[in-house]
Write a protein that holds these residues in place. Structure first.
Motif, PDB file in Angstrom:
ATOM      1  N   GLU A 103      44.417  26.822  22.261  1.00  0.00           N
ATOM      2  CA  GLU A 103      44.445  28.317  22.183  1.00  0.00           C
ATOM      3  C   GLU A 103      44.735  28.640  20.951  1.00  0.00           C
ATOM      4  N   VAL A 104      44.233  29.971  20.603  1.00  0.00           N
ATOM      5  CA  VAL A 104      44.170  30.785  19.441  1.00  0.00           C
ATOM      6  C   VAL A 104      45.710  30.606  18.931  1.00  0.00           C
ATOM      7  N   SER A 105      46.338  31.282  20.046  1.00  0.00           N
ATOM      8  CA  SER A 105      48.085  31.300  19.585  1.00  0.00           C
ATOM      9  C   SER A 105      48.544  29.908  19.144  1.00  0.00           C
ATOM     10  N   LYS A 106      48.075  28.882  19.658  1.00  0.00           N
ATOM     11  CA  LYS A 106      48.692  27.684  18.848  1.00  0.00           C
ATOM     12  C   LYS A 106      47.942  27.215  17.774  1.00  0.00           C
ATOM     13  N   MET A 107      46.891  27.826  17.300  1.00  0.00           N
ATOM     14  CA  MET A 107      46.077  27.358  16.016  1.00  0.00           C
ATOM     15  C   MET A 107      46.720  28.560  14.912  1.00  0.00           C
ATOM     16  N   ARG A 108      46.920  29.634  15.414  1.00  0.00           N
ATOM     17  CA  ARG A 108      47.265  30.891  14.537  1.00  0.00           C
ATOM     18  C   ARG A 108      48.261  30.659  13.448  1.00  0.00           C
ATOM     19  N   PRO A 109      49.602  29.886  13.736  1.00  0.00           N
ATOM     20  CA  PRO A 109      50.459  29.843  12.638  1.00  0.00           C
ATOM     21  C   PRO A 109      49.966  28.877  11.662  1.00  0.00           C
ATOM     22  N   LEU A 110      49.180  27.760  11.983  1.00  0.00           N
ATOM     23  CA  LEU A 110      48.626  26.900  10.913  1.00  0.00           C
ATOM     24  C   LEU A 110      47.716  27.559   9.969  1.00  0.00           C
ATOM     25  N   ILE A 111      46.990  28.208  10.645  1.00  0.00           N
ATOM     26  CA  ILE A 111      45.948  29.107   9.822  1.00  0.00           C
ATOM     27  C   ILE A 111      46.412  30.162   8.640  1.00  0.00           C
ATOM     28  N   HIS A 112      47.611  30.804   9.384  1.00  0.00           N
ATOM     29  CA  HIS A 112      48.363  31.753   8.338  1.00  0.00           C
ATOM     30  C   HIS A 112      49.007  31.081   7.247  1.00  0.00           C
ATOM     31  N   SER A 113      49.586  29.789   7.801  1.00  0.00           N
ATOM     32  CA  SER A 113      50.350  28.899   6.784  1.00  0.00           C
ATOM     33  C   SER A 113      49.341  28.566   5.651  1.00  0.00           C
ATOM     34  N   ILE A 114      47.996  28.247   5.934  1.00  0.00           N
ATOM     35  CA  ILE A 114      47.080  27.584   5.042  1.00  0.00           C
ATOM     36  C   ILE A 114      46.706  28.692   4.026  1.00  0.00           C
ATOM     37  N   TYR A 115      46.200  29.830   4.580  1.00  0.00           N
ATOM     38  CA  TYR A 115      45.813  30.882   3.500  1.00  0.00           C
ATOM     39  C   TYR A 115      47.080  31.349   2.585  1.00  0.00           C
ATOM     40  N   LYS A 116      48.183  31.235   3.221  1.00  0.00           N
ATOM     41  CA  LYS A 116      49.305  32.086   2.412  1.00  0.00           C
ATOM     42  C   LYS A 116      50.070  30.939   1.230  1.00  0.00           C
ATOM     43  N   ALA A 117      49.755  29.785   1.485  1.00  0.00           N
ATOM     44  CA  ALA A 117      50.106  28.800   0.491  1.00  0.00           C
ATOM     45  C   ALA A 117      49.238  28.700  -0.659  1.00  0.00           C
ATOM     46  N   LYS A 118      50.129  27.924  -1.702  1.00  0.00           N
ATOM     47  CA  LYS A 118      49.483  27.595  -2.897  1.00  0.00           C
ATOM     48  C   LYS A 118      48.904  26.268  -2.548  1.00  0.00           C
ATOM     49  N   GLU A 119      47.675  26.172  -3.628  1.00  0.00           N
ATOM     50  CA  GLU A 119      46.879  24.988  -3.437  1.00  0.00           C
ATOM     51  C   GLU A 119      47.522  23.826  -3.628  1.00  0.00           C
ATOM     52  N   GLU A 120      48.766  23.796  -4.564  1.00  0.00           N
ATOM     53  CA  GLU A 120      49.296  22.580  -4.841  1.00  0.00           C
ATOM     54  C   GLU A 120      50.299  22.283  -3.466  1.00  0.00           C
ATOM     55  N   ASP A 121      50.599  23.051  -2.372  1.00  0.00           N
ATOM     56  CA  ASP A 121      51.385  22.915  -1.090  1.00  0.00           C
ATOM     57  C   ASP A 121      50.540  22.289  -0.114  1.00  0.00           C
TER      58      ASP A 121
END
Length: 488
Positions: free
Chosen positions: A230-248
């Motif tokens: 479900e998109v609702s289950k994947m969305r938090p990880l997607i947001h965490s990825i594009y907001k993160a710094k590369e080293e994190d």
């Protein structure tokens, strides 16, 4: 069509080759795959799209070895397509000429709509879901295709890609809002009918995110093709990825080869999901390469497998020498018993699909070792029934073969896959019917008939079926049921 076909796809990020073997008219399998992270687009988006010398040299070196590998596998045909970075390059003619002279490979540059068509063709034919919108995020562009009941309805290509956004925005540490504005300008080009609750996720970025989600959920099946979330289950990880710094990113579970471009891909993916109003994602392990292969294989079939054709099922039967007469009789008897016992088990007709496949392939493990055929067969089917099967279908069929002749236990044996499985009693009914049919078919008896009355299954036969009677007495039905033989 050639028995062995190699397909090379030169994307903005990687060059990949897949080699397919055709086992019969509609059966095929992947026999080899490799990739090289040539980054043909490196530096081009900062130089008016022009391909740079070092990336071109890397691509040609990879092509030389791809051709040598294809020759080793005796490929009769070799197709090579190039996508966004090369089609947009002002110096593409120079690169194509050099590649042909140095590698011996003719590269066909495809436009965005053709790229979307290939990805859509692959999903329409090789996914168990037959309706949705494909999202194929590449290094330089993103392609989308609308699929309705297995038919391609519309195509579009957007100038949104992981490397393109990386070089224009992320490498310069620009505010993420500027990247979002760039994406929104492209999304404005999408016609209003590009909306659907189901999305097919194609490409490395989406597959990487899907694998991360499945690992976090401790999902029992490792194959990513056909994985649904479900998109609702994947969305938090997607947001965490594009907001993160590369080293994190490593701390989030991002693989090393995706660290430098997954943030831009996640941002594109997130905004497309919102734009389409998507609620479910079906991860796809197929894309442009499979589309190129199928466009040739199905060129006389309007680029579509006929109804009821399952290429993975056919390929397994071809490769493992399944006795077609025995399999056909086993299926016939299993479905007849299922229908006869319908008043007792009360299962819907959708359950017949499990019996149909399991009855044809339940002896497949014998090809490797008769005494371990149940475990071996289950492994082969779980990993071999990839194209056109959902994870639930694969797990159920695997379980039926694994417990052939035995009752599926009520313990922790299947607890790890319970979330994607039908109720245990339903599985036990399928197992009982399959085992009963398998036993009855041992001597090749075909003229069998069945009736059900007063909690008794009556088997009408012309021969004694002495061995079958003995074996069937050991089978345990999920409900009160006796088995009676009536010899005509």
């Amino acid at each position: 069509m050639a028995k062995v076909t190699a397909v090379i796809d030169i994307g903005s990020n990687s060059a990949r080759m897949a080699i397919y073997e055709k086992t019969s008219r509609y059966g095929f399998r992947l026999i080899y795959e490799c990739k090289s992270r040539v980054r043909i687009s490196q530096g081009c988006y900062e130089n008016n799209g022009a391909l740079q010398e070092i990336p071109m040299q890397r691509a040609i070196s990879a092509l030389k070895e791809f051709r040598a590998i294809a020759k080793q596998y005796k490929a009769n045909k070799l197709f090579c397509v190039a996508t966004s970075a090369i089609r947009d390059a002002p110096n593409r003619a120079e690169f194509l000429l050099r590649a042909r002279k140095q590698s011996g490979i003719d590269i066909k540059v495809i436009d965005g709509e053709k790229e979307a068509w290939y990805g859509g063709l692959a999903c329409a034919n090789l996914s168990h879901n037959k309706t949705g919108i494909t999202i194929d995020i590449g290094g330089g562009s993103t392609e989308c295709a609308i699929i309705e009941n297995g038919t391609l309805k519309d195509l579009i290509s957007l100038k949104l890609g992981t490397i393109r956004l990386k070089e224009l925005f992320f490498d310069h540490h620009k505010n993420i809002d500027s990247a979002k504005e760039f994406i929104l300008e492209e999304l404005a080009k999408l016609p209003p009918h590009f909306v659907c609750e189901n999305v097919f996720g194609i490409g490395g970025t989406i597959r990487a995110i899907a694998k991360m989600i499945s690992r976090q959920a401790k999902y029992p099946i490792k194959t990513i093709h056909g994985y649904e979330v479900e998109v609702s289950k994947m969305r938090p990880l997607i947001h965490s990825i594009y907001k993160a710094k590369e080293e994190d990113l490593e701390g989030l579970g991002v693989p090393l080869d995706r660290k430098d471009n997954i943030r831009s891909g996640a941002l594109i993916f997130s905004m497309l999901l919102a734009h389409f109003g998507a609620k479910n994602i079906t991860a796809s392990g197929v894309g442009v390469r499979e589309g190129v292969f199928l466009s040739d294989m199905l060129r006389t079939q309007k680029h579509r497998f006929p109804n009821g054709i399952l290429p993975s099922l056919i390929a397994l039967k071809d490769r493992f020498g399944i006795n077609q007469k025995v399999a056909k009789n086993h299926t016939k008897q299993a479905l007849a018993i299922f229908d006869t016992l319908a008043p007792l088990h009360k299962l819907g007709d959708e359950y017949k699909a499990y019996l149909n496949v399991a009855s044809q392939l339940c002896d497949i493990g014998s090809f490797l070792n008769f005494y371990g055929k149940s475990e071996l067969g289950a492994y082969i089917l779980l990993n071999g029934l990839d194209y056109g099967f959902s994870h639930t279908q694969r797990a159920v069929i695997c379980l039926l073969v694994q417990h052939l002749g035995k009752q599926i236990p009520k313990d922790s044996t299947i607890a790890h896959i319970s979330e994607i499985m039908p109720p245990l009693e339903s599985l036990q009914w399928l197992s009982f019917v399959l085992s009963l049919a398998h036993t009855l078919c041992a001597t090749g008896e075909e003229k069998l008939a069945y009736t059900y009355a007063r909690e008794s299954l009556q088997i009408h036969c012309k021969s004694a079926l002495y061995l079958a009677r003995e074996d069937i007495s050991r089978l345990i039905p999920p409900a009160k049921l006796s088995v009676e033989f009536i010899t005509n």
